[in-house]
Design a protein around this motif. Structure first.
Motif, PDB file in Angstrom:
ATOM      1  N   ALA A   1      12.375   2.243  -9.757  1.00 45.46           N
ATOM      2  CA  ALA A   1      13.365   1.997 -10.809  1.00 45.46           C
ATOM      3  C   ALA A   1      12.774   1.247 -12.000  1.00 45.46           C
ATOM      4  N   ARG A   2      11.573   0.737 -11.865  1.00 45.92           N
ATOM      5  CA  ARG A   2      10.922   0.132 -13.024  1.00 45.92           C
ATOM      6  C   ARG A   2      10.557   1.191 -14.063  1.00 45.92           C
ATOM      7  N   ARG A   3      10.522   2.490 -13.622  1.00 44.69           N
ATOM      8  CA  ARG A   3      10.137   3.561 -14.554  1.00 44.69           C
ATOM      9  C   ARG A   3      11.184   4.655 -14.697  1.00 44.69           C
ATOM     10  N   PHE A   4      11.988   4.864 -13.645  1.00 43.80           N
ATOM     11  CA  PHE A   4      12.917   5.991 -13.657  1.00 43.80           C
ATOM     12  C   PHE A   4      14.302   5.569 -13.179  1.00 43.80           C
ATOM     13  N   PRO A   5      15.332   6.320 -13.567  1.00 48.63           N
ATOM     14  CA  PRO A   5      16.609   6.198 -12.857  1.00 48.63           C
ATOM     15  C   PRO A   5      16.430   6.701 -11.425  1.00 48.63           C
ATOM     16  N   VAL A   6      17.067   6.021 -10.467  1.00 44.13           N
ATOM     17  CA  VAL A   6      16.888   6.363  -9.054  1.00 44.13           C
ATOM     18  C   VAL A   6      18.250   6.461  -8.374  1.00 44.13           C
ATOM     19  N   LEU A   7      18.415   7.501  -7.550  1.00 45.68           N
ATOM     20  CA  LEU A   7      19.550   7.597  -6.640  1.00 45.68           C
ATOM     21  C   LEU A   7      19.052   7.200  -5.261  1.00 45.68           C
TER      22      LEU A   7
ATOM     23  N   SER B   1      16.863   5.169   2.041  1.00 41.84           N
ATOM     24  CA  SER B   1      16.322   4.160   1.133  1.00 41.84           C
ATOM     25  C   SER B   1      16.225   2.770   1.730  1.00 41.84           C
ATOM     26  N   GLY B   2      16.990   2.464   2.789  1.00 48.49           N
ATOM     27  CA  GLY B   2      16.963   1.126   3.355  1.00 48.49           C
ATOM     28  C   GLY B   2      17.402   0.089   2.337  1.00 48.49           C
ATOM     29  N   ILE B   3      16.699  -1.048   2.290  1.00 47.26           N
ATOM     30  CA  ILE B   3      17.075  -2.115   1.366  1.00 47.26           C
ATOM     31  C   ILE B   3      16.408  -1.954  -0.001  1.00 47.26           C
ATOM     32  N   GLY B   4      15.732  -0.821  -0.216  1.00 42.85           N
ATOM     33  CA  GLY B   4      15.192  -0.539  -1.539  1.00 42.85           C
ATOM     34  C   GLY B   4      13.702  -0.752  -1.686  1.00 42.85           C
ATOM     35  N   THR B   5      12.952  -0.636  -0.601  1.00 34.51           N
ATOM     36  CA  THR B   5      11.503  -0.837  -0.639  1.00 34.51           C
ATOM     37  C   THR B   5      10.850  -0.005  -1.737  1.00 34.51           C
ATOM     38  N   PHE B   6      11.221   1.279  -1.801  1.00 29.09           N
ATOM     39  CA  PHE B   6      10.664   2.161  -2.831  1.00 29.09           C
ATOM     40  C   PHE B   6      11.604   2.295  -4.023  1.00 29.09           C
TER      41      PHE B   6
ATOM     42  N   SER C   1       0.826  -1.208   0.000  1.00 31.03           N
ATOM     43  CA  SER C   1       0.000   0.000   0.000  1.00 31.03           C
ATOM     44  C   SER C   1       0.859   1.256   0.000  1.00 31.03           C
ATOM     45  N   LEU C   2       1.912   1.263   0.815  1.00 33.52           N
ATOM     46  CA  LEU C   2       2.820   2.401   0.840  1.00 33.52           C
ATOM     47  C   LEU C   2       3.455   2.608  -0.532  1.00 33.52           C
ATOM     48  N   GLY C   3       3.893   1.526  -1.158  1.00 25.51           N
ATOM     49  CA  GLY C   3       4.508   1.623  -2.474  1.00 25.51           C
ATOM     50  C   GLY C   3       3.552   2.158  -3.517  1.00 25.51           C
ATOM     51  N   ASP C   4       2.303   1.692  -3.490  1.00 23.81           N
ATOM     52  CA  ASP C   4       1.300   2.181  -4.446  1.00 23.81           C
ATOM     53  C   ASP C   4       1.071   3.681  -4.275  1.00 23.81           C
ATOM     54  N   LEU C   5       0.987   4.127  -3.024  1.00 24.95           N
ATOM     55  CA  LEU C   5       0.750   5.547  -2.754  1.00 24.95           C
ATOM     56  C   LEU C   5       1.933   6.399  -3.204  1.00 24.95           C
ATOM     57  N   VAL C   6       3.152   5.909  -2.954  1.00 26.06           N
ATOM     58  CA  VAL C   6       4.344   6.650  -3.380  1.00 26.06           C
ATOM     59  C   VAL C   6       4.375   6.774  -4.901  1.00 26.06           C
TER      60      VAL C   6
END
Length: 409
Positions: free
Chosen positions: A283-289, A273-278, A253-258
């Motif tokens: 990263a499926r759509r954008f480059p992420v730092l 970022s932790g272990i990469g939850t978000f 749910s958190l991921g969907d809202l983000v």
């Protein structure tokens, strides 16, 4: 001193509140509208009898409720419970002068918590694995817990035996048990020093057992299987004993809202970022730092990046964002920022964000009070709060996750 009281409200910790001539009295396990009898000591009361119950009172789901220090409001009907939790968020923002239409609570079902932190104590009575008793440091040995996923709850006897083999008599230890797709990931801190024979015997007992990995005092004892958390083409590798969203449905749910709040703009920077939850979802759509201060969590994220498919470029950076927050010039290349800090919030980082030109900011927090403080900083810096959604992740407790979205100008 026994006294008859009328409960008029529910406090932020889940205790009922009675207004008396001498001030407020807080009584656990009561509900607004109830007439009760309580033993009063100072501003606290101990419930003796519910004389006139609330229509929102229901039977508790767990035999340990009222004795265990974990749950506070198992006695509250679901609709009233959801509205109370939503009110915790509304009140936190109102205290900062922020009037916002908080959305309904995203609910959570029982038996969904995949990560549990137990206290272990071995004494002359045997081994106790459980949680602290309410208002006490004594350990309550639990036989059931309707919060936990069955993969943990059904293994409580085996986890107790494992803890007994590692802990030292008379000393407390902490066991973190996480249910993964490949088995239980168990980490123990405070156990005795293990010798070669311990490693051998524990390793032999792992074959075909429920525990995929065992870590004691930061040292890996065995890993018969690599702990994995899979979601479609994404795979996360939790750090032993490290931070992880406690319930998988809440994480989703958190991921969907983000993702919905960010929309179609990128690139994105994921702070804390932790272990990469978000990170991995975005990263499926954008480059992420991805920026994180804990090196072990970044190692886990690096492995997750290598084994996940269908993601774009992810760059990681180790950085203490409390002492060294990202500055406006560093943030300028990004179209969106996500931050999910510990309970203390992200005050220093928000002061930098407030001066930035990043179009979209999405905040995730497990503490409405510090989130409201950080939101006030962003609003005063020219951001507009567009959406606030509470997500239940800690069922029957006073804790609640929140996602807040901001736009510049």
């Amino acid at each position: 001193m026994n006294e008859r009281l009328t409960i008029t409200a529910l406090g932020h910790e889940g205790d009922g509140i009675a207004e008396t001539a001498t001030g407020r009295i807080f009584v656990p396990f009561t509900l607004p509208g109830e007439t009760i009898e309580a033993d009063i000591g100072g501003e606290r009361g101990q419930l003796i009898e519910v004389i006139e119950p609330s229509p929102d009172r229901i039977a508790a789901a767990c035999r340990h409720f009222g004795v265990c220090g974990g749950c506070a409001v198992q006695h509250m009907a679901p609709a009233a419970y959801r509205e109370w939790k939503r009110g915790l968020v509304t009140d936190a923002f109102a205290q900062r002068g922020i009037e916002v239409g908080v959305e309904p609570l995203v609910p959570l079902a029982p038996h969904t918590r995949r990560r549990a932190v137990f206290t272990v104590l071995k004494d002359h009575d045997g081994i106790a694995l459980g949680f602290n008793r309410r208002d006490s440091h004594d350990v309550l040995k639990i036989e059931e817990c309707p919060l936990l996923v069955p993969a943990i709850e059904k293994r409580l006897p085996e986890l107790t035996l494992l803890a007994g083999a590692i802990t030292e008599r008379g000393k407390r230890a902490r066991m973190t048990a996480t249910s993964t797709d490949t088995g239980l990931d168990v980490s123990i801190d405070g156990g005795r020093k293990l010798g070669r024979r311990d490693f051998e015997s524990l390793g032999q007992s792992a074959e075909g057992g429920p525990v995929a990995r065992l870590t004691v005092g930061g040292n890996e004892v065995f890993a018969s299987r690599v702990p994995e958390l899979r979601t479609g083409t994404l795979v996360m590798y939790p750090a032993a004993g490290g931070f992880l969203q406690a319930a998988a449905p809440s994480e989703a749910s958190l991921g969907d809202l983000v993702e919905a709040s960010i929309g179609k703009v990128g690139p994105v920077v994921d702070l804390f970022s932790g272990i990469g939850t978000f990170t991995l979802r975005l990263a499926r759509r954008f480059p992420v730092l991805a920026v994180e201060g804990d090196g072990e969590l970044l190692k886990a994220l690096d492995r997750s990046m290598r084994y996940s498919t269908g993601i774009r470029q992810v760059t990681t950076r180790k950085r203490d964002l409390f002492l060294n927050p990202m500055s406006p010039p560093e943030l300028k290349p990004y179209k969106a920022v996500v931050f999910d800090p510990p309970r203390a919030g992200a005050k220093a980082q928000c002061e930098m964000l407030a001066k930035s030109t990043v179009p979209t900011i999405v905040a995730v927090s497990c503490n409405p009070a510090t989130l409201a403080r950080d939101a006030r900083i962003l609003i005063d810096g020219g951001y507009r709060l567009t959406r606030v959604t509470p997500v239940d992740q800690f069922l029957w407790s006073s804790h609640v996750e929140v996602v807040a979205a901001f736009e510049k100008g």
